[in-house]
Design a protein around this motif. Structure first.
Motif, PDB file in Angstrom:
ATOM      1  N   GLY A  26       0.824  -1.192   0.000  1.00  0.00           N
ATOM      2  CA  GLY A  26       0.000   0.000   0.000  1.00  0.00           C
ATOM      3  C   GLY A  26       0.861   1.246   0.000  1.00  0.00           C
ATOM      4  O   GLY A  26       2.040   1.212   0.368  1.00  0.00           O
ATOM      5  N   ILE A  27       0.281   2.361  -0.432  1.00  0.00           N
ATOM      6  CA  ILE A  27       0.948   3.663  -0.399  1.00  0.00           C
ATOM      7  C   ILE A  27       0.034   4.628   0.338  1.00  0.00           C
ATOM      8  O   ILE A  27      -1.164   4.712   0.048  1.00  0.00           O
ATOM      9  N   SER A  28       0.597   5.353   1.286  1.00  0.00           N
ATOM     10  CA  SER A  28      -0.171   6.356   2.011  1.00  0.00           C
ATOM     11  C   SER A  28      -0.087   7.700   1.293  1.00  0.00           C
ATOM     12  O   SER A  28       0.593   7.836   0.269  1.00  0.00           O
ATOM     13  N   CYS A  29      -0.753   8.714   1.825  1.00  0.00           N
ATOM     14  CA  CYS A  29      -0.813  10.019   1.165  1.00  0.00           C
ATOM     15  C   CYS A  29       0.561  10.654   0.998  1.00  0.00           C
ATOM     16  O   CYS A  29       0.803  11.385   0.036  1.00  0.00           O
ATOM     17  N   ASP A  30       1.483  10.389   1.933  1.00  0.00           N
ATOM     18  CA  ASP A  30       2.825  10.977   1.850  1.00  0.00           C
ATOM     19  C   ASP A  30       3.805  10.084   1.103  1.00  0.00           C
ATOM     20  O   ASP A  30       5.013  10.255   1.193  1.00  0.00           O
ATOM     21  N   ASN A  31       3.277   9.097   0.349  1.00  0.00           N
ATOM     22  CA  ASN A  31       4.057   8.198  -0.508  1.00  0.00           C
ATOM     23  C   ASN A  31       4.933   7.214   0.271  1.00  0.00           C
ATOM     24  O   ASN A  31       5.892   6.656  -0.279  1.00  0.00           O
ATOM     25  N   THR A  32       4.627   7.000   1.539  1.00  0.00           N
ATOM     26  CA  THR A  32       5.280   5.924   2.288  1.00  0.00           C
ATOM     27  C   THR A  32       4.711   4.589   1.830  1.00  0.00           C
ATOM     28  O   THR A  32       3.498   4.446   1.665  1.00  0.00           O
ATOM     29  N   SER A  57       1.664   1.121  14.624  1.00  0.00           N
ATOM     30  CA  SER A  57       1.352   2.538  14.500  1.00  0.00           C
ATOM     31  C   SER A  57       1.621   3.002  13.073  1.00  0.00           C
ATOM     32  O   SER A  57       2.569   2.557  12.425  1.00  0.00           O
ATOM     33  N   MET A  58       0.780   3.923  12.590  1.00  0.00           N
ATOM     34  CA  MET A  58       0.929   4.474  11.254  1.00  0.00           C
ATOM     35  C   MET A  58       0.738   5.982  11.330  1.00  0.00           C
ATOM     36  O   MET A  58      -0.236   6.462  11.904  1.00  0.00           O
ATOM     37  N   VAL A  59       1.673   6.720  10.744  1.00  0.00           N
ATOM     38  CA  VAL A  59       1.579   8.166  10.685  1.00  0.00           C
ATOM     39  C   VAL A  59       1.605   8.581   9.215  1.00  0.00           C
ATOM     40  O   VAL A  59       2.497   8.191   8.466  1.00  0.00           O
ATOM     41  N   LEU A 163      -2.042  12.610  10.169  1.00  0.00           N
ATOM     42  CA  LEU A 163      -3.037  11.648  10.625  1.00  0.00           C
ATOM     43  C   LEU A 163      -2.322  10.509  11.336  1.00  0.00           C
ATOM     44  O   LEU A 163      -1.455   9.847  10.765  1.00  0.00           O
ATOM     45  N   THR A 164      -2.683  10.285  12.585  1.00  0.00           N
ATOM     46  CA  THR A 164      -2.095   9.205  13.380  1.00  0.00           C
ATOM     47  C   THR A 164      -3.113   8.077  13.500  1.00  0.00           C
ATOM     48  O   THR A 164      -4.248   8.285  13.941  1.00  0.00           O
ATOM     49  N   SER A 165      -2.703   6.882  13.086  1.00  0.00           N
ATOM     50  CA  SER A 165      -3.605   5.744  13.095  1.00  0.00           C
ATOM     51  C   SER A 165      -2.812   4.492  13.442  1.00  0.00           C
ATOM     52  O   SER A 165      -1.654   4.555  13.867  1.00  0.00           O
ATOM     53  N   SER A 166      -3.436   3.345  13.268  1.00  0.00           N
ATOM     54  CA  SER A 166      -2.754   2.061  13.441  1.00  0.00           C
ATOM     55  C   SER A 166      -3.487   1.021  12.614  1.00  0.00           C
ATOM     56  O   SER A 166      -4.671   1.173  12.290  1.00  0.00           O
ATOM     57  N   GLY A 167      -2.782  -0.044  12.255  1.00  0.00           N
ATOM     58  CA  GLY A 167      -3.393  -1.080  11.441  1.00  0.00           C
ATOM     59  C   GLY A 167      -2.419  -2.204  11.162  1.00  0.00           C
ATOM     60  O   GLY A 167      -1.245  -2.155  11.565  1.00  0.00           O
TER      61      GLY A 167
END
Length: 391
Positions: A26-32, A57-59, A163-167
């Motif tokens: 997967g790719i997040s909004c900040d391209n991580t 944790s996911m940031v 955005l601080t999340s977890s998954g």
């Protein structure tokens, strides 16, 4: 028939990429880049983590954009007083939707602002020292310095939130990526009955780095979804999209909107030899490409879908593009026809229409690779689809 259903798995991901081996990136909004670890749960469950023990944790960082638009007045210069048919003074990139800095809201309660509004100088086409870019009219091709024929200008403002999340996701590497593609080589999708049938097969994993470079990930398998290391593949043209086909062929889209395929890929030379540009109709630029058993499909910057025709073993790049008519819209939308925002090709072709509906292309045959129509699926504000997961 086995019942199928949607299940939210947790985390915050903008796009996903999957393959028959069950490997999901997967790719997040900040391209991580992230790798799905098979778990379920996270912060969206408010503390209930499904007992998987695989929650991390996911940031993520999301950037909001607002465009400021002005028109030239021979007496007063550039002004906010525009023509009745002009775009809004403050708008989105297309100019069709009214936007403002004051009314921009956070995505959710898990977000927090980390910057104030600021002029974005890093905008395609360039900008002058005040952030403006110019054009003959709206919409048009924008450039950084005013010419005597330019009658309009715009500049982009940005504001960032965290955005601080977890998954059930693990960070893939420190490299930021724009796009990726996963493909199992050597398997048979029609005869496989379970994920274990793909267990020992290598996964061909290509990606486009945030600077437009091409990367290939070595060591990716079902048991090692993260792989081991990146290798850089030279490219004269910065890229924005990539897709790997079922025989290992690689197709890409350049920042210039042109499509390329990797010449010389064989079983003994999986990296190939060179990039070869595919002929494109004049005035057409593409933004994504998807390759699968059902053919080579691409999406242009006018949201039109095209399929590559006359593909053979001798000419794997085909001969030309056939553009499909846009899909008829459904009430309550006012447009008579709409384009597409995403496409994914496997043994079938699925797409996401501009109104957010999932669509499946029907009637695809060897004699008619473009198919005959669309079956409409689940409505909703869907943004991206990845077809190659095993089900």
């Amino acid at each position: 028939m086995q019942e199928m259903y949607w299940r939210q798995i947790g985390g915050h991901i903008k796009r996903t990429f999957s393959c028959h081996a069950g490997v999901v990136w997967g790719i997040s909004c900040d391209n991580t880049a992230w790798v799905y670890n098979g778990g379920w749960g996270g912060q969206f469950l408010k503390g209930l983590e499904g007992g998987s023990g695989k929650i991390n944790s996911m940031v993520d960082t999301h950037t909001y954009y607002v465009y400021e638009n002005q028109r030239w007045n021979p007496i007063s210069g550039f002004t906010t007083k525009s023509l009745p048919t002009d775009r809004h003074i403050w708008s989105d990139a297309s100019g069709r939707q009214k936007r403002s800095k004051e009314h921009t809201k956070l995505l959710s309660t898990h977000c927090e602002w980390i910057t104030d509004w600021m002029v974005d100088f890093n905008i395609p086409g360039g900008a002058d020292k005040e952030g403006w870019q110019y054009a003959i009219d709206f919409p048009a091709t924008y450039h950084a310095h005013k010419k005597i024929t330019d009658c309009v200008r715009r500049r982009r403002w940005l504001k960032k939130c965290r955005l601080t999340s977890s998954g059930p996701w693990q960070e893939l590497s420190h490299s930021k990526i724009l796009d990726a593609s996963l493909q199992v080589l050597g398997g048979d999708a029609d005869s496989a009955n379970s994920l274990s049938d793909w267990e020992d097969l290598p996964v061909c994993a290509w990606a486009v780095a945030s600077n437009g470079d091409v990367l290939i990930r070595h060591g990716v398998t079902q048991q090692n979804a993260r792989g081991d290391s990146w290798e850089h593949i030279p490219s004269e043209q910065p890229l924005i999209a990539i897709s790997v086909g079922p025989t290992g062929q690689v197709w890409t889209v350049g920042r210039n909107g042109m499509i390329y395929f990797r010449y010389g890929i064989t079983r003994h030379n999986p990296l190939g030899e060179a990039w070869q540009m595919v002929e494109t109709p004049p005035g057409t630029t593409f933004r994504t490409v998807s390759v699968g058993h059902a053919g080579i499909w691409a999406l242009d910057n006018h949201n039109r879908l095209a399929v590559r025709k006359e593909i053979t073993k001798t000419f794997p790049e085909g001969s030309h593009w056939q553009f499909l008519p846009n899909m008829p819209n459904i009430p309550p939308h006012t447009e008579t026809h709409i384009g597409f925002k995403s496409v994914s090709v496997g043994t079938e072709v699925w797409a996401i229409a501009q109104n957010g509906i999932v669509c499946k292309r029907c009637g695809i045959t060897k004699e008619n690779p473009a198919g005959a129509g669309w079956n409409l699926g689940i409505p909703g504000q869907w943004q991206h689809i990845s077809l190659e997961s095993f089900s």
